[in-house]
Enzyme design. Sequence first.
Site, short mmCIF file in Angstrom:
data_model
loop_
_atom_site.label_atom_id
_atom_site.label_comp_id
_atom_site.label_asym_id
_atom_site.label_seq_id
_atom_site.Cartn_x
_atom_site.Cartn_y
_atom_site.Cartn_z
N ARG A 165 0.84 -1.21 0.00
CA ARG A 165 0.00 0.00 0.00
C ARG A 165 0.88 1.27 0.00
O ARG A 165 0.99 1.97 -0.99
CB ARG A 165 -0.94 -0.01 1.22
CG ARG A 165 -2.08 0.98 1.13
CD ARG A 165 -1.72 2.41 1.47
NE ARG A 165 -1.15 2.53 2.81
CZ ARG A 165 -0.63 3.64 3.30
NH1 ARG A 165 -0.59 4.74 2.55
NH2 ARG A 165 -0.09 3.67 4.50
N ASP A 166 1.53 1.53 1.12
CA ASP A 166 2.31 2.77 1.27
C ASP A 166 3.45 2.81 0.25
O ASP A 166 3.82 3.88 -0.25
CB ASP A 166 2.86 2.83 2.70
CG ASP A 166 3.39 4.20 3.08
OD1 ASP A 166 3.34 5.13 2.24
OD2 ASP A 166 3.87 4.36 4.21
N HIS A 170 6.44 4.45 12.65
CA HIS A 170 6.46 4.43 11.18
C HIS A 170 7.48 5.48 10.73
O HIS A 170 7.17 6.67 10.68
CB HIS A 170 5.04 4.76 10.69
CG HIS A 170 4.85 4.68 9.21
ND1 HIS A 170 4.01 3.76 8.62
CD2 HIS A 170 5.35 5.42 8.18
CE1 HIS A 170 4.01 3.93 7.30
NE2 HIS A 170 4.82 4.93 7.02
N HIS A 191 10.45 7.07 8.14
CA HIS A 191 10.97 7.18 6.77
C HIS A 191 12.46 7.47 6.86
O HIS A 191 12.92 8.15 7.78
CB HIS A 191 10.24 8.29 6.01
CG HIS A 191 8.87 7.90 5.55
ND1 HIS A 191 8.20 8.53 4.54
CD2 HIS A 191 8.05 6.90 5.97
CE1 HIS A 191 7.03 7.95 4.35
NE2 HIS A 191 6.90 6.97 5.21
N CYS A 205 10.08 9.05 -1.51
CA CYS A 205 9.52 10.11 -0.69
C CYS A 205 8.73 11.06 -1.58
O CYS A 205 9.29 11.69 -2.47
CB CYS A 205 10.62 10.88 0.02
SG CYS A 205 9.99 12.28 0.97
N ASN A 248 9.79 5.18 2.95
CA ASN A 248 9.65 4.16 4.00
C ASN A 248 10.96 3.43 4.27
O ASN A 248 11.67 3.03 3.36
CB ASN A 248 8.63 3.11 3.56
CG ASN A 248 7.24 3.67 3.45
OD1 ASN A 248 6.66 4.11 4.43
ND2 ASN A 248 6.70 3.68 2.23
MG MG Z 1 5.15 5.64 4.98
#
Ligand code: MG
Length: 307
Positions: free
Chosen positions: A17-18, A209, A211, A242, A251
């Site tokens: 997803r992300d 979470h 990055h 990003c 991520n």
């Molecule tokens: Mg993310």
Amino acid sequence: MLEHLPPDVTIYEVGPRDGLQNESRLIPTDDKIAFIDALSRTGLRAIEITSFVNPRWIPQLADAVEVSRRITRVPGVVYSALVPNRQGLDSALAAGMKEIAVFMSASETHNKKNVNKTIAATLEAFRDTIPPALAAGLKVRAYVSTVYGCPYEGAVDPARAVELCRELRALGCYQISLGDTIGVANPRQVRDVLSRVLAETPTPEVAVHFHDTRGTALANILVSVEMGITTVDSALGGLGGCPYAPGASGNVATEDVIYMLEGMGVHTGVDLDKLVDVSRLASTLVGHEVPSKFYRATMGARGRAAS
Ligand code: MG
């Protein structure tokens, strides 16, 4: 230092997803399903597979219903998807989802640009999704973005994370994932935010979470697990990049997190060799190499062994 590491950490894999939502090449549905099914066989315990948003917003995830219906669900693996509103919840329920996630930001401008509402209105609108989801037997996770910094406002008050965790727990979210959306956090900030949040929130209800946009993600994760955090979000290969800095890392890569944790004796249950194979598959699907350092080191060593 390093005396209080938890014995076990759950990796919450957000690559499908992300990761994919920030990739420009449109991945065919069959390939996405094969990718998720391969992830399911690596020992991962939680995989965020898609998002039930309006396809106009994110064309890459327009096949959310089909993906959710056709993946092979492995017992013991939690499959989750983002749900932005009641319509998304209805689709998620129809597709057989057992866990969903809602999302918002800690900074007003990012929230407004992302979901077109104020933070207060977003929390109010969650009343259309979270209670019905809970009533239908779903578990609801929440993402709070821009906890450590906003691309529009800069610094974000650490108190925002505390307030939003309180609100989201009161709404019935079982876990809140605190996001460093633009990858600006450092370990001291993480310690500050988490110590405030954990003063009133049970540790299992908080996830992190990070990055890796500026290379601090693993340091931030180390501080988090030392503080007792046992759920860490990451994306296979570091998929996604990003959105605020084209070409930069987004991520943190799942392989890199697992390599660090397992090396310190923290169990994740994930088979790193299998994971690297899935990363190789993912890199062919997105059409470029993935940024994971562990992946690159392993592929380099495999190449040398073969030559
Ligand atoms: Mg993310």
